[in-house]
Design a protein around this motif. Structure first.
Motif: not given
Lengths: 322, 256
Positions: B144-165
């Motif tokens: 479950a902890a790794f799932l949290v890591l995964f969900l949060v990282s995905g969210g920050f990647a989306a922020i990163s994609i937004f910043v990239a655009s």
């Protein structure tokens, strides 16, 4: 018959002031190879990016096989293949993997995927290097891989932005050989931007030249060349005797001749249509008693056409040297 | 565009990332150095001080969730660089001309980055074990902890994609990426409890998604106190939905 591409009064204005496209009208017949020529910054890429649904036009309409590029953009994306000018494959995986990923993105059904990838590799002559990393490929191989990716879904229209830029002549030839054989097999419409006049001349069914956002000339390669009305006929004197001034003026007076000039023992005559003007010129020359050992004709190349319609240099009508 | 098509595209994006990782794992190893230093050096030294009220947990254990999250978020935040690079080449143009929705592209890329980030965490995890960090010996909690890591990282990647655009160039992106990560880390409960912060910083920490992620991972991996897990998960999911939506809406602009 539905047109593969139908563009009407298309304009694109960037930032409210730069008119990249200024009222373009264009028709491309299905199954044709269409070459779009123009100097840098003339609007070639802008048009392609509108046709491939990346940009919305400022005004006017454009459609592919009856599908509007703005209203039906999702449908348009299903029938087109597109290879941008810049590299569009991932360099840190193999060619095969690139095709596999693209086949999944394009939705090739899993049962047909392996076959489609194999065919695409075969069509573009990349079977031997399929498992190598793309970063080890030559420029020509990368371009062929990109085209292979675009052909995975057998698009109805293939858009190529400067498909052979930066490639050596043999790589360019390989790209075109693979493309034309695919086109023959599938009847795909091909629309490409280029700077290479010889490619437009050799491979296209129709050409349009754009300059400063406007189409300045269109037609087949031979129509465009004829439109210059400036074939040069060269007469080489047999005995070194020069044509006298009177005969020169007689030739100039012929209706089809735009100019006649002497270059030592060589007489150059600029004409609209060499085949019809030649007998008349020979008539004048033989009446004056001049004989010639050799006659050659220099037809305008597509380069001349380009320079005339889109070049900044003024093309001198019937210039004394081509 | 069916739901099926979107899922297919997302999986293709994850597969792409896995294939890249298989060809070249250097980045994963070099990126592991910094978090290992946080644990091995900073954590070990600070354990001697006993200045931070950790609720009876050894300090190195206390910061392990934060360090794991920081390392995964690092991967995600710089994922946008890949997008900037793909923008400079023609790959993005091509993806946006493919019959796929921009939502599928953005979410697919974000999830792919999340997967990459989890691989990153999997490298640091055994190092933490070697350093003597005591994890809750419950495989479901760890998963479950790794799932949290995964969900949060995905969210920050989306922020990163937004910043990239928005940023569009590598240099500007690098600047913002650097400016984002450390404040995010410091303005969270990763290294010290929120109660110890000055009041102004406490407000920021409460708004910081990393705080909820650290809280959830700490509960699942270290303390075993999962009483706030529902709140934490809700916060993380809201965060993901918001950033995925914003990044997707803006994504087509990247090629203009």
């Amino acid at each position: 018959m539905t047109l593969a591409i139908d563009v009407q009064q298309l304009t694109k204005v960037y930032n409210g002031r730069i008119r990249a496209l200024d009222g373009i009208d264009l028709e491309v017949k299905a199954g044709h190879i269409f070459a779009f020529l123009g100097p840098n910054g003339s609007g070639k890429t802008t048009l392609m990016r509108i046709l491939t649904t990346q940009f919305r036009p400022t005004s006017g309409q454009a459609s592919s096989f009856g599908l509007d590029v703005v209203r039906d953009s999702a449908e348009v994306r299903k029938i087109i293949g597109y290879v941008p000018q810049e590299t569009s494959v991932w360099a840190d995986i193999s060619g095969f993997e690139n095709l596999l990923i693209y086949s999944k993105i394009y939705g090739v059904p899993s049962g047909r995927r392996k076959k489609a990838v194999r065919q695409a590799l075969q069509r573009m002559g990349l079977e031997e290097v399929a498992t190598n990393m793309v970063k080890t490929y030559s420029g020509g191989m990368v371009r062929r891989l990109e085209i292979a990716c675009a052909l995975l879904v057998e698009p109805r229209i293939l858009f190529l932005d400067e498909p052979t830029i930066g490639l050596d002549p043999s790589a360019r030839k390989a790209v075109w050989q693979n493309l034309t054989s695919f086109k023959k097999e599938h009847g795909t419409t091909v629309f490409f931007n280029t700077h290479y006049m010889d490619e437009a001349d050799l491979y296209s069914d129709e050409i349009a030249i754009i300059n400063r956002g406007k189409i300045v000339k269109s037609g087949t390669a031979s129509e465009l060349k004829q439109s210059l009305r400036s074939e040069i006929l060269r007469f080489y004197s047999e005995d070194g005797n020069n044509v006298d001034e009177r005969t020169l003026n007689d030739i100039r007076d012929l209706s089809m001749v735009s100019n006649a000039t002497l270059h030592g023992p060589r007489l150059d005559v600029a004409v609209e249509d060499g085949e019809r003007a030649l007998p008349l010129i020979i008539g004048v020359l033989s009446r004056a008693g001049f004989t010639f050992s050799r006659i050659s004709s220099a037809k305008p190349s597509l380069d001349d056409v380009f320079l005339r319609y889109a070049g900044q240099i003024n093309f001198k009508e019937g210039g004394d040297d081509l | 565009m069916t739901v099926n098509d979107s899922f297919r595209e997302m999986f293709a994006m994850i597969e792409l990332e896995m294939r890249r990782l298989r060809h070249d794992r250097t980045e994963i190893y070099t990126r592991a150095i910094q978090p290992i230093l946080w644990l091995g050096v900073f954590g070990s030294v600070m354990s001697q001080v006993n200045a931070i009220p950790t609720g009876g947990i050894p300090y190195i254990d206390f910061i392990t969730p934060g360090v794991l999250l920081q390392s995964t978020i690092f991967v995600s935040v710089f994922y946008g660089l890949t997008i900037v690079w793909e923008r400079e080449t023609g790959i993005l143009k091509r993806l946006l001309v493919a019959p796929a929705s921009r939502y599928a592209t953005v979410i697919g890329r974000s999830i792919a980055s999340g997967v990459r980030a989890v691989v990153q965490a999997l490298i640091i995890f055994p190092v933490a074990l070697l350093l003597g960090v005591r994890f809750i010996p419950n495989p479901f909690y760890i998963l479950a902890a790794f799932l949290v890591l995964f969900l949060v990282s995905g969210g920050f990647a989306a922020i990163s994609i937004f910043v990239a655009s928005v940023m569009k160039t590598r240099e500007r992106f690098m600047g913002l990426g650097q400016a984002l990560i450390m404040p995010l880390f410091f303005a969270s409960n990763a290294l010290y409890p929120i109660k110890m912060m000055p009041p102004a910083l406490q407000y920021i920490a409460v708004m910081n998604p990393l705080t909820y992620a650290v809280d959830a991972v700490r509960g699942l991996m270290i303390s075993g106190d999962v009483s706030r897990l529902a709140i934490d998960m809700t916060a993380i999911i809201i965060f993901d939905i918001v950033v995925f939506t914003v990044a997707s809406l803006n994504f087509r602009k990247i090629i203009e």
